[in-house]
Design a protein around this motif. Sequence first.
Motif: not given
Length: 106
Positions: A8-12, A17-27, A95-99
């Motif tokens: 679902p869009t909200i979970l995506f 957001g989580y991936i973004s934060l983790e990436t930032g900390e690693l970089v 990419f989130l349209s589902g079509y």
Amino acid sequence: MSSIYQLPTILFMLAMGYISLETGELVMADPAIQEILNSNETYDAVILEWVSTDYLQSIAYRLRAPAISATIFCPSVYTNYVSGNPSIYSHMLHFLSGYGQNMNLR
């Protein structure tokens, strides 16, 4: 096989957001990045991946160099807005349209 696009869009968005934060900390914790940021070297430009890492623009700001953002991700409302590209959904899916890929104008 499950895909992140089937979430679902909200979970995506939460996952991104989580991936973004983790990436930032690693970089930002990377010793090579810290060495570059603390050096007096000058750069012509900084090339960055754009998706979910807007905050990395601060690296270019700190180095007083223009930022060039690129992405391997498909076009979306977000990437199109930032880059000034038109969003033409009659032939380029969001990419989130589902079509699926087989679209028509009927």
